[in-house]
Design a protein around this motif. Sequence first.
Motif, PDB file in Angstrom:
ATOM      1  N   LEU A 147       0.826  -1.207   0.000  1.00 34.18           N
ATOM      2  CA  LEU A 147       0.000   0.000   0.000  1.00 34.18           C
ATOM      3  C   LEU A 147       0.859   1.255   0.000  1.00 34.18           C
ATOM      4  O   LEU A 147       0.437   2.300  -0.516  1.00 34.18           O
ATOM      5  CB  LEU A 147      -0.934  -0.001   1.215  1.00 34.18           C
ATOM      6  CG  LEU A 147      -2.040  -1.058   1.206  1.00 34.18           C
ATOM      7  CD1 LEU A 147      -2.850  -0.987   2.487  1.00 34.18           C
ATOM      8  CD2 LEU A 147      -2.950  -0.885   0.000  1.00 34.18           C
ATOM      9  N   GLU A 150       1.586   1.274  -3.865  1.00 36.87           N
ATOM     10  CA  GLU A 150       0.511   1.132  -4.848  1.00 36.87           C
ATOM     11  C   GLU A 150      -0.867   1.509  -4.319  1.00 36.87           C
ATOM     12  O   GLU A 150      -1.835   1.512  -5.090  1.00 36.87           O
ATOM     13  CB  GLU A 150       0.450  -0.321  -5.344  1.00 36.87           C
ATOM     14  CG  GLU A 150       1.751  -0.838  -5.939  1.00 36.87           C
ATOM     15  CD  GLU A 150       2.129  -0.143  -7.233  1.00 36.87           C
ATOM     16  OE1 GLU A 150       1.246   0.476  -7.843  1.00 36.87           O
ATOM     17  OE2 GLU A 150       3.306  -0.213  -7.618  1.00 36.87           O
ATOM     18  N   GLY A 151      -0.992   1.801  -3.041  1.00 35.42           N
ATOM     19  CA  GLY A 151      -2.304   2.065  -2.462  1.00 35.42           C
ATOM     20  C   GLY A 151      -2.741   3.517  -2.603  1.00 35.42           C
ATOM     21  O   GLY A 151      -1.944   4.415  -2.854  1.00 35.42           O
ATOM     22  N   VAL A 169      -6.656  -0.176  -4.118  1.00 30.89           N
ATOM     23  CA  VAL A 169      -5.463  -0.642  -4.832  1.00 30.89           C
ATOM     24  C   VAL A 169      -5.859  -0.910  -6.271  1.00 30.89           C
ATOM     25  O   VAL A 169      -6.876  -1.564  -6.529  1.00 30.89           O
ATOM     26  CB  VAL A 169      -4.883  -1.920  -4.197  1.00 30.89           C
ATOM     27  CG1 VAL A 169      -3.763  -2.481  -5.066  1.00 30.89           C
ATOM     28  CG2 VAL A 169      -4.356  -1.635  -2.804  1.00 30.89           C
TER      29      VAL A 169
END
Length: 288
Positions: A147, A150-151, A169
């Motif tokens: 996260l 990429e979150g 996500v």
Amino acid sequence: MTDRDVVERVGGLIERAVVPVRKRRADHKTPYVTTIKGAPALLLMRAIYPHMGALRKEDIEHALASWHGHRARWRRPAARCSASDCQRPGARRGLCERHYDRWWKARRRGETTDFAPLEPPAQSFGPMGMGTEMNEAYAIAWLTGLLEGEGTFCATRESAEIAYPVVKVEMCDEGIVARVARLIGAPNVWRRERGQDGWSPTYVTAISGHHAATWMRRLRDAMGIRRRAAIDAALSQYHPIRLIDPPASCIVPGCSEPHRGRGLCHKHYMMWSRDQKNGRAARITPLR
């Protein structure tokens, strides 16, 4: 990454320097890089391999197949020469310069000495490589790291007064997104097609409301500066009004479906919500 504090944390874990690199465009942020190579990288790859997705596993397998098999070198000199009765500081593989040269020349001549260089210290990255299943602590650590990169932590505003926190996500790797969905209890994973030629479809999973706020509070302290700021901004807009003693079933007469929100089941809650959104007179009155 462009988050320097995150890269510095990684550099501290793998004991490597962090350096800035040139921006691709003038309006881009400065990226920061830390790198681990050779035998230490080999150990790290093997340790994390069971917990990677299919794409990363393929990358690791390719890297391991190209490994030449040389032994790891010393990264820092020893405090003192390992030869007996020598008080000089270690310079090469645990020996001082004088003893290392004597050992090297003797080896070239096919002779032996009563001292020899030490083997490089073994480097370990913890027990994660011992099995294929992650316990809860490792699962949360894995989720936090993913996260961080990429979150998305944000808030979706339903009205001027109501905003709900969201954890989302979106990635091209369906297997990784599905693992995130299982960990955070997301209801589903959906595919999103890309409009531009040559782009891969992405897969999305998300949670919102009280569930997302709980995860934000749980993960906040382990996040970097930018993610913590996003979490704080989302939580500052969230002012839930929750029933202290919710009923077991829907309060609409004749309905025995389980309670979902405001004293209503899912069907009747959606009826009330649509009336509110479209400005119609409410056909159902919730508890709050």
